[in-house]
Motif scaffolding. Structure first.
Motif, PDB file in Angstrom:
ATOM      1  N   THR A  98      -4.260   6.198   2.957  1.00 62.87           N
ATOM      2  CA  THR A  98      -4.578   6.615   1.586  1.00 62.87           C
ATOM      3  C   THR A  98      -6.089   6.782   1.413  1.00 62.87           C
ATOM      4  N   GLY A 134       0.813  -1.221   0.000  1.00 61.09           N
ATOM      5  CA  GLY A 134       0.000   0.000   0.000  1.00 61.09           C
ATOM      6  C   GLY A 134       0.838   1.259   0.000  1.00 61.09           C
ATOM      7  N   ARG A 145       3.186   7.644   4.309  1.00 70.24           N
ATOM      8  CA  ARG A 145       3.357   6.196   4.476  1.00 70.24           C
ATOM      9  C   ARG A 145       4.828   5.835   4.550  1.00 70.24           C
ATOM     10  N   ASN A 195      -1.025   1.664   5.808  1.00 76.59           N
ATOM     11  CA  ASN A 195      -0.784   2.571   4.678  1.00 76.59           C
ATOM     12  C   ASN A 195      -2.068   2.776   3.887  1.00 76.59           C
ATOM     13  N   SER A 196      -2.790   1.665   3.639  1.00 74.90           N
ATOM     14  CA  SER A 196      -3.995   1.763   2.806  1.00 74.90           C
ATOM     15  C   SER A 196      -5.080   2.581   3.508  1.00 74.90           C
TER      16      SER A 196
END
Ligand SMILES: Cc1ncc(COP(=O)(O)O)c(C=O)c1O
Length: 377
Positions: free
Chosen positions: A323, A21, A340, A319-320
Protein backbone atom coordinates in the motif's frame (compact mmCIF):
# COMPACT_ATOMS: atom_id res chain seq x y z
CA UNK A 1 -28.84 -15.21 25.28
CA UNK A 2 -29.17 -12.05 23.15
CA UNK A 3 -29.37 -12.26 19.35
CA UNK A 4 -25.94 -12.11 17.70
CA UNK A 5 -25.18 -8.57 16.61
CA UNK A 6 -24.53 -7.94 12.93
CA UNK A 7 -22.92 -4.59 13.63
CA UNK A 8 -20.57 -5.95 16.31
CA UNK A 9 -19.29 -8.53 13.88
CA UNK A 10 -18.94 -5.95 11.08
CA UNK A 11 -16.89 -3.76 13.45
CA UNK A 12 -14.63 -6.59 14.57
CA UNK A 13 -13.99 -7.72 10.99
CA UNK A 14 -13.07 -4.16 10.03
CA UNK A 15 -10.64 -3.99 12.95
CA UNK A 16 -9.12 -7.32 11.88
CA UNK A 17 -8.69 -6.13 8.26
CA UNK A 18 -7.16 -2.89 9.48
CA UNK A 19 -4.70 -4.74 11.70
CA UNK A 20 -3.66 -6.95 8.74
CA UNK A 21 -3.22 -3.93 6.43
CA UNK A 22 -5.98 -5.06 4.08
CA UNK A 23 -8.82 -2.66 4.76
CA UNK A 24 -10.05 -1.13 1.48
CA UNK A 25 -11.88 1.99 0.42
CA UNK A 26 -12.80 3.40 -2.96
CA UNK A 27 -10.07 5.66 -4.41
CA UNK A 28 -10.99 9.36 -4.38
CA UNK A 29 -8.77 10.22 -7.35
CA UNK A 30 -6.58 8.54 -9.96
CA UNK A 31 -3.06 9.25 -11.08
CA UNK A 32 -2.85 10.36 -14.74
CA UNK A 33 -0.82 7.37 -16.02
CA UNK A 34 -2.61 4.10 -15.39
CA UNK A 35 -0.71 0.82 -15.04
CA UNK A 36 -3.69 -0.62 -13.21
CA UNK A 37 -6.30 -1.42 -15.86
CA UNK A 38 -6.59 -4.34 -18.26
CA UNK A 39 -7.20 -2.31 -21.43
CA UNK A 40 -4.17 -4.05 -22.95
CA UNK A 41 -4.61 -2.67 -26.47
CA UNK A 42 -6.12 0.71 -25.57
CA UNK A 43 -9.41 -0.13 -27.30
CA UNK A 44 -11.71 1.15 -24.53
CA UNK A 45 -11.26 4.67 -25.96
CA UNK A 46 -10.77 3.80 -29.65
CA UNK A 47 -12.90 6.21 -31.74
CA UNK A 48 -14.56 3.42 -33.78
CA UNK A 49 -15.44 1.51 -30.59
CA UNK A 50 -16.91 4.64 -29.00
CA UNK A 51 -18.93 5.46 -32.11
CA UNK A 52 -20.42 1.99 -32.41
CA UNK A 53 -21.45 2.01 -28.73
CA UNK A 54 -23.14 5.39 -29.25
CA UNK A 55 -25.01 4.10 -32.30
CA UNK A 56 -26.19 1.04 -30.38
CA UNK A 57 -27.46 3.21 -27.53
CA UNK A 58 -29.43 5.34 -29.99
CA UNK A 59 -30.95 2.23 -31.53
CA UNK A 60 -31.60 0.03 -28.48
CA UNK A 61 -31.36 2.31 -25.45
CA UNK A 62 -29.01 1.84 -22.53
CA UNK A 63 -30.24 -1.54 -21.30
CA UNK A 64 -31.10 -4.99 -22.60
CA UNK A 65 -34.11 -4.57 -20.24
CA UNK A 66 -34.46 -8.28 -19.39
CA UNK A 67 -32.73 -11.64 -19.45
CA UNK A 68 -31.78 -12.82 -22.93
CA UNK A 69 -34.54 -15.41 -23.27
CA UNK A 70 -37.19 -12.84 -22.35
CA UNK A 71 -35.93 -9.60 -23.88
CA UNK A 72 -36.54 -10.54 -27.47
CA UNK A 73 -34.15 -10.62 -30.39
CA UNK A 74 -31.11 -8.36 -30.06
CA UNK A 75 -28.97 -8.56 -33.23
CA UNK A 76 -25.96 -7.08 -31.32
CA UNK A 77 -25.79 -10.10 -29.02
CA UNK A 78 -26.19 -12.57 -31.85
CA UNK A 79 -23.60 -10.96 -34.14
CA UNK A 80 -21.09 -10.83 -31.32
CA UNK A 81 -21.65 -14.49 -30.40
CA UNK A 82 -21.10 -15.55 -34.03
CA UNK A 83 -17.93 -13.45 -34.27
CA UNK A 84 -16.58 -14.82 -30.97
CA UNK A 85 -17.26 -18.42 -32.03
CA UNK A 86 -15.38 -17.85 -35.29
CA UNK A 87 -12.48 -16.14 -33.48
CA UNK A 88 -12.24 -18.99 -30.98
CA UNK A 89 -12.51 -21.65 -33.74
CA UNK A 90 -15.49 -23.17 -31.99
CA UNK A 91 -19.01 -24.03 -33.05
CA UNK A 92 -20.86 -21.57 -30.86
CA UNK A 93 -20.45 -18.95 -28.13
CA UNK A 94 -22.73 -17.64 -25.39
CA UNK A 95 -22.56 -14.20 -23.76
CA UNK A 96 -22.88 -13.49 -20.03
CA UNK A 97 -23.36 -10.12 -18.35
CA UNK A 98 -19.80 -10.21 -16.98
CA UNK A 99 -16.69 -12.35 -17.02
CA UNK A 100 -17.25 -13.00 -13.32
CA UNK A 101 -20.76 -14.34 -13.90
CA UNK A 102 -19.59 -16.70 -16.65
CA UNK A 103 -18.06 -19.52 -14.54
CA UNK A 104 -20.70 -18.98 -11.86
CA UNK A 105 -23.23 -20.15 -14.45
CA UNK A 106 -21.11 -22.54 -16.50
CA UNK A 107 -19.43 -24.68 -13.82
CA UNK A 108 -22.58 -25.64 -11.83
CA UNK A 109 -24.34 -26.45 -15.12
CA UNK A 110 -21.64 -29.03 -15.92
CA UNK A 111 -20.70 -30.71 -12.63
CA UNK A 112 -22.40 -31.52 -9.34
CA UNK A 113 -21.92 -33.31 -6.00
CA UNK A 114 -20.80 -36.63 -7.54
CA UNK A 115 -18.07 -34.95 -9.64
CA UNK A 116 -14.67 -33.39 -8.96
CA UNK A 117 -13.17 -30.03 -9.93
CA UNK A 118 -9.40 -29.64 -10.11
CA UNK A 119 -8.55 -25.97 -9.80
CA UNK A 120 -5.29 -24.06 -9.61
CA UNK A 121 -4.56 -22.99 -6.04
CA UNK A 122 -4.37 -19.27 -6.86
CA UNK A 123 -7.17 -19.16 -9.41
CA UNK A 124 -9.38 -16.09 -9.84
CA UNK A 125 -12.23 -15.70 -7.32
CA UNK A 126 -14.91 -16.29 -9.97
CA UNK A 127 -13.50 -19.75 -10.74
CA UNK A 128 -13.52 -20.61 -7.03
CA UNK A 129 -17.04 -19.29 -6.57
CA UNK A 130 -18.33 -21.20 -9.61
CA UNK A 131 -16.68 -24.36 -8.27
CA UNK A 132 -18.21 -23.88 -4.81
CA UNK A 133 -21.68 -23.23 -6.22
CA UNK A 134 -21.52 -26.51 -8.12
CA UNK A 135 -21.09 -28.52 -4.88
CA UNK A 136 -18.60 -30.78 -6.68
CA UNK A 137 -15.58 -31.99 -4.68
CA UNK A 138 -12.95 -29.26 -5.04
CA UNK A 139 -9.24 -30.15 -5.17
CA UNK A 140 -6.49 -27.54 -5.56
CA UNK A 141 -3.15 -28.03 -7.30
CA UNK A 142 -0.11 -25.70 -7.57
CA UNK A 143 -0.36 -23.96 -10.95
CA UNK A 144 2.89 -24.96 -12.63
CA UNK A 145 3.28 -28.34 -10.89
CA UNK A 146 2.38 -30.95 -13.49
CA UNK A 147 3.43 -33.94 -11.40
CA UNK A 148 1.02 -32.79 -8.64
CA UNK A 149 -1.71 -32.45 -11.27
CA UNK A 150 -0.97 -35.93 -12.66
CA UNK A 151 -1.17 -37.47 -9.17
CA UNK A 152 -4.38 -35.63 -8.41
CA UNK A 153 -6.00 -36.78 -11.64
CA UNK A 154 -4.92 -40.39 -10.94
CA UNK A 155 -6.14 -40.41 -7.35
CA UNK A 156 -9.43 -38.73 -8.28
CA UNK A 157 -10.06 -41.41 -10.90
CA UNK A 158 -9.28 -44.19 -8.42
CA UNK A 159 -11.53 -42.82 -5.68
CA UNK A 160 -14.40 -41.89 -7.99
CA UNK A 161 -14.18 -43.92 -11.23
CA UNK A 162 -17.60 -42.85 -12.51
CA UNK A 163 -17.58 -39.14 -11.60
CA UNK A 164 -16.78 -36.42 -14.11
CA UNK A 165 -13.57 -34.42 -13.64
CA UNK A 166 -13.46 -30.76 -14.65
CA UNK A 167 -10.04 -29.14 -14.80
CA UNK A 168 -10.09 -25.33 -14.61
CA UNK A 169 -7.03 -23.27 -15.61
CA UNK A 170 -6.18 -19.63 -16.41
CA UNK A 171 -4.04 -19.49 -19.56
CA UNK A 172 -2.39 -16.21 -18.49
CA UNK A 173 -2.57 -15.76 -14.73
CA UNK A 174 -4.32 -12.58 -13.61
CA UNK A 175 -1.96 -11.82 -10.72
CA UNK A 176 1.25 -13.77 -11.36
CA UNK A 177 1.36 -12.97 -15.08
CA UNK A 178 2.73 -16.39 -16.10
CA UNK A 179 1.44 -18.66 -18.87
CA UNK A 180 0.16 -22.13 -17.91
CA UNK A 181 1.96 -25.20 -19.37
CA UNK A 182 -0.96 -25.90 -21.68
CA UNK A 183 0.48 -28.76 -23.77
CA UNK A 184 1.15 -30.82 -20.66
CA UNK A 185 -2.18 -29.92 -19.09
CA UNK A 186 -4.01 -31.07 -22.20
CA UNK A 187 -2.04 -34.31 -22.36
CA UNK A 188 -2.89 -35.09 -18.74
CA UNK A 189 -6.56 -34.18 -18.93
CA UNK A 190 -6.99 -36.26 -22.10
CA UNK A 191 -5.36 -39.31 -20.47
CA UNK A 192 -7.68 -38.94 -17.46
CA UNK A 193 -10.81 -38.36 -19.57
CA UNK A 194 -11.31 -34.99 -17.83
CA UNK A 195 -12.72 -31.82 -19.39
CA UNK A 196 -10.79 -28.56 -19.47
CA UNK A 197 -12.31 -25.12 -18.93
CA UNK A 198 -9.65 -22.63 -20.01
CA UNK A 199 -10.08 -19.06 -18.77
CA UNK A 200 -8.42 -16.81 -21.36
CA UNK A 201 -9.60 -13.57 -19.69
CA UNK A 202 -6.14 -12.00 -19.85
CA UNK A 203 -4.74 -13.70 -22.97
CA UNK A 204 -7.64 -12.89 -25.30
CA UNK A 205 -6.65 -10.15 -27.75
CA UNK A 206 -2.98 -10.06 -26.82
CA UNK A 207 -1.52 -13.27 -28.29
CA UNK A 208 -2.23 -15.95 -30.87
CA UNK A 209 -3.35 -15.59 -34.48
CA UNK A 210 -5.62 -12.52 -34.75
CA UNK A 211 -5.23 -12.18 -30.97
CA UNK A 212 -7.41 -15.22 -30.38
CA UNK A 213 -5.49 -16.33 -27.28
CA UNK A 214 -2.86 -18.62 -25.90
CA UNK A 215 -4.52 -21.91 -26.88
CA UNK A 216 -4.63 -20.80 -30.52
CA UNK A 217 -1.03 -19.56 -30.34
CA UNK A 218 0.02 -23.10 -29.39
CA UNK A 219 -2.35 -24.72 -31.91
CA UNK A 220 -4.32 -26.42 -29.12
CA UNK A 221 -7.80 -24.97 -29.53
CA UNK A 222 -9.42 -28.19 -30.73
CA UNK A 223 -8.33 -30.02 -27.53
CA UNK A 224 -10.05 -27.54 -25.21
CA UNK A 225 -13.58 -28.37 -24.15
CA UNK A 226 -14.63 -24.89 -23.02
CA UNK A 227 -12.92 -21.60 -23.82
CA UNK A 228 -13.88 -18.76 -21.52
CA UNK A 229 -13.17 -15.09 -22.12
CA UNK A 230 -14.13 -11.62 -21.02
CA UNK A 231 -15.05 -8.52 -22.99
CA UNK A 232 -13.80 -6.33 -20.14
CA UNK A 233 -10.06 -6.46 -20.77
CA UNK A 234 -8.41 -6.33 -24.23
CA UNK A 235 -11.86 -6.04 -25.84
CA UNK A 236 -12.38 -2.72 -24.07
CA UNK A 237 -16.01 -3.32 -23.12
CA UNK A 238 -17.86 -5.36 -20.46
CA UNK A 239 -19.33 -8.87 -20.42
CA UNK A 240 -18.10 -12.45 -20.56
CA UNK A 241 -18.45 -15.44 -22.87
CA UNK A 242 -17.97 -19.15 -23.20
CA UNK A 243 -17.23 -20.94 -26.48
CA UNK A 244 -17.43 -24.62 -27.34
CA UNK A 245 -19.43 -27.31 -29.15
CA UNK A 246 -22.95 -26.21 -30.13
CA UNK A 247 -24.44 -29.03 -28.03
CA UNK A 248 -22.68 -27.77 -24.89
CA UNK A 249 -23.65 -24.16 -25.52
CA UNK A 250 -27.28 -25.18 -25.98
CA UNK A 251 -27.08 -27.01 -22.63
CA UNK A 252 -25.65 -23.87 -20.95
CA UNK A 253 -28.32 -21.67 -22.49
CA UNK A 254 -30.86 -23.92 -20.74
CA UNK A 255 -29.06 -24.54 -17.45
CA UNK A 256 -26.53 -21.81 -16.62
CA UNK A 257 -28.41 -19.84 -13.99
CA UNK A 258 -26.39 -16.61 -14.33
CA UNK A 259 -27.35 -16.60 -18.02
CA UNK A 260 -31.00 -17.50 -17.43
CA UNK A 261 -31.87 -15.23 -14.53
CA UNK A 262 -29.98 -11.96 -14.99
CA UNK A 263 -30.42 -8.98 -17.31
CA UNK A 264 -28.39 -9.52 -20.49
CA UNK A 265 -25.38 -7.33 -21.09
CA UNK A 266 -26.27 -3.93 -22.59
CA UNK A 267 -26.49 -4.00 -26.40
CA UNK A 268 -24.01 -1.08 -26.50
CA UNK A 269 -21.42 -3.22 -24.67
CA UNK A 270 -21.96 -6.01 -27.19
CA UNK A 271 -21.65 -3.58 -30.11
CA UNK A 272 -18.48 -2.02 -28.66
CA UNK A 273 -16.94 -5.47 -28.19
CA UNK A 274 -17.87 -6.47 -31.75
CA UNK A 275 -16.06 -3.43 -33.15
CA UNK A 276 -13.09 -4.03 -30.82
CA UNK A 277 -12.97 -7.64 -31.99
CA UNK A 278 -12.87 -6.62 -35.65
CA UNK A 279 -9.96 -4.27 -34.85
CA UNK A 280 -8.17 -7.01 -32.88
CA UNK A 281 -8.44 -9.32 -35.91
CA UNK A 282 -7.22 -6.67 -38.40
CA UNK A 283 -3.74 -5.38 -39.28
CA UNK A 284 -4.38 -2.52 -36.87
CA UNK A 285 -4.81 -5.13 -34.12
CA UNK A 286 -1.54 -6.77 -35.19
CA UNK A 287 0.22 -3.39 -34.89
CA UNK A 288 -1.27 -2.86 -31.43
CA UNK A 289 0.00 -6.29 -30.33
CA UNK A 290 3.45 -5.45 -31.71
CA UNK A 291 3.45 -2.19 -29.72
CA UNK A 292 2.37 -4.07 -26.59
CA UNK A 293 5.18 -6.63 -27.11
CA UNK A 294 7.67 -3.77 -27.58
CA UNK A 295 6.47 -2.19 -24.32
CA UNK A 296 6.79 -5.52 -22.51
CA UNK A 297 10.36 -5.97 -23.80
CA UNK A 298 11.24 -2.41 -22.76
CA UNK A 299 9.82 -2.85 -19.25
CA UNK A 300 11.59 -6.20 -18.80
CA UNK A 301 14.90 -4.64 -19.85
CA UNK A 302 14.51 -1.85 -17.28
CA UNK A 303 13.15 -3.88 -14.37
CA UNK A 304 13.64 -7.20 -12.62
CA UNK A 305 10.48 -8.68 -14.15
CA UNK A 306 10.78 -11.91 -16.11
CA UNK A 307 7.17 -12.24 -17.25
CA UNK A 308 6.51 -12.46 -20.98
CA UNK A 309 2.97 -11.07 -20.97
CA UNK A 310 1.53 -7.68 -19.96
CA UNK A 311 1.07 -8.48 -16.23
CA UNK A 312 4.09 -7.89 -13.98
CA UNK A 313 3.93 -8.52 -10.22
CA UNK A 314 6.47 -6.77 -7.99
CA UNK A 315 6.43 -8.62 -4.68
CA UNK A 316 6.41 -6.65 -1.40
CA UNK A 317 7.09 -7.91 2.11
CA UNK A 318 3.73 -7.04 3.66
CA UNK A 319 0.28 -5.72 2.75
CA UNK A 320 1.23 -2.37 4.27
CA UNK A 321 4.46 -2.16 2.23
CA UNK A 322 2.48 -2.74 -0.95
CA UNK A 323 0.00 0.00 0.00
CA UNK A 324 2.81 2.44 0.89
CA UNK A 325 4.63 1.79 -2.42
CA UNK A 326 1.43 2.24 -4.39
CA UNK A 327 0.91 5.61 -2.67
CA UNK A 328 4.45 6.78 -3.47
CA UNK A 329 3.93 5.90 -7.14
CA UNK A 330 0.57 7.66 -7.17
CA UNK A 331 2.21 10.84 -5.87
CA UNK A 332 4.49 10.62 -8.92
CA UNK A 333 1.53 10.39 -11.28
CA UNK A 334 1.52 6.59 -11.69
CA UNK A 335 -1.52 4.45 -10.86
CA UNK A 336 -0.17 1.04 -9.78
CA UNK A 337 -2.46 -0.96 -7.49
CA UNK A 338 -1.38 -2.72 -4.30
CA UNK A 339 -2.76 -6.26 -4.42
CA UNK A 340 -3.22 -7.76 -0.98
CA UNK A 341 -4.82 -10.72 0.76
CA UNK A 342 -7.35 -12.19 0.01
CA UNK A 343 -6.83 -11.39 -3.71
CA UNK A 344 -3.40 -13.06 -3.44
CA UNK A 345 -2.17 -15.57 -0.82
CA UNK A 346 -0.87 -14.25 2.51
CA UNK A 347 2.79 -13.26 2.24
CA UNK A 348 2.62 -12.47 -1.49
CA UNK A 349 1.31 -8.89 -1.43
CA UNK A 350 2.48 -7.05 -4.50
CA UNK A 351 2.27 -4.16 -6.89
CA UNK A 352 0.54 -5.35 -10.06
CA UNK A 353 1.73 -3.63 -13.21
CA UNK A 354 -0.39 -3.97 -16.26
CA UNK A 355 1.16 -2.83 -19.54
CA UNK A 356 -0.78 -1.64 -22.56
CA UNK A 357 -0.12 -0.76 -26.17
CA UNK A 358 -1.25 2.77 -25.34
CA UNK A 359 1.74 3.39 -23.00
CA UNK A 360 4.56 5.51 -24.42
CA UNK A 361 8.24 4.64 -24.00
CA UNK A 362 8.69 7.62 -21.67
CA UNK A 363 5.80 6.47 -19.44
CA UNK A 364 7.38 3.03 -19.14
CA UNK A 365 10.78 4.62 -18.46
CA UNK A 366 9.24 6.76 -15.70
CA UNK A 367 7.61 3.69 -14.15
CA UNK A 368 10.88 1.73 -14.20
CA UNK A 369 12.81 4.62 -12.59
CA UNK A 370 10.13 5.13 -9.93
CA UNK A 371 10.13 1.43 -9.07
CA UNK A 372 13.93 1.45 -8.65
CA UNK A 373 13.64 4.43 -6.29
CA UNK A 374 11.05 2.80 -3.98
CA UNK A 375 12.28 2.14 -0.44
CA UNK A 376 13.39 -1.52 -0.15
CA UNK A 377 10.76 -3.43 1.81
C1 LIG B 1 -8.78 -14.69 -14.73
C2 LIG B 1 -10.03 -13.88 -14.66
N1 LIG B 1 -11.18 -14.47 -15.00
C3 LIG B 1 -12.34 -13.77 -14.97
C4 LIG B 1 -12.39 -12.46 -14.58
C5 LIG B 1 -13.70 -11.74 -14.54
O1 LIG B 1 -13.85 -10.95 -15.67
P1 LIG B 1 -14.65 -9.56 -15.63
O2 LIG B 1 -13.76 -8.58 -14.94
O3 LIG B 1 -14.85 -9.27 -17.07
O4 LIG B 1 -15.91 -9.78 -14.88
C6 LIG B 1 -11.21 -11.81 -14.23
C7 LIG B 1 -11.24 -10.39 -13.82
O5 LIG B 1 -10.31 -9.78 -13.43
C8 LIG B 1 -10.01 -12.55 -14.26
O6 LIG B 1 -8.84 -11.97 -13.91
Amino acid sequence: MGAPSFLNEIDSRKAERHQQGRDRSLPQNSAPISFSDNDYLGLAKHPAVLLSAQEAIKKHGTSARAARLLAGLCPEHQSLESALALWKQSERALLFASGYLTPLGVIPALVGPSDTILLERNAHACLFDGAKLSEARLRLFPRQDMSALRQMLDSTRKVNPTGKILLVVESLHSMDGDFAPLEEIIRLKSEAGAWLLLDEAHAGGICGPEGSGRAAELGLTSAIDLQMGTLGKALGSAGGFIAGQAKIIDHLLNEARTFLFGTALPPASARAALTALSIIRSTEGEHLRQTLRKNITLFRSESTSTQLGPIHPILCTTNSDATASSKILKDQGLEVPAIRTPTVPTGTARLRISLSARHSESEIGLLAESLKALPKS
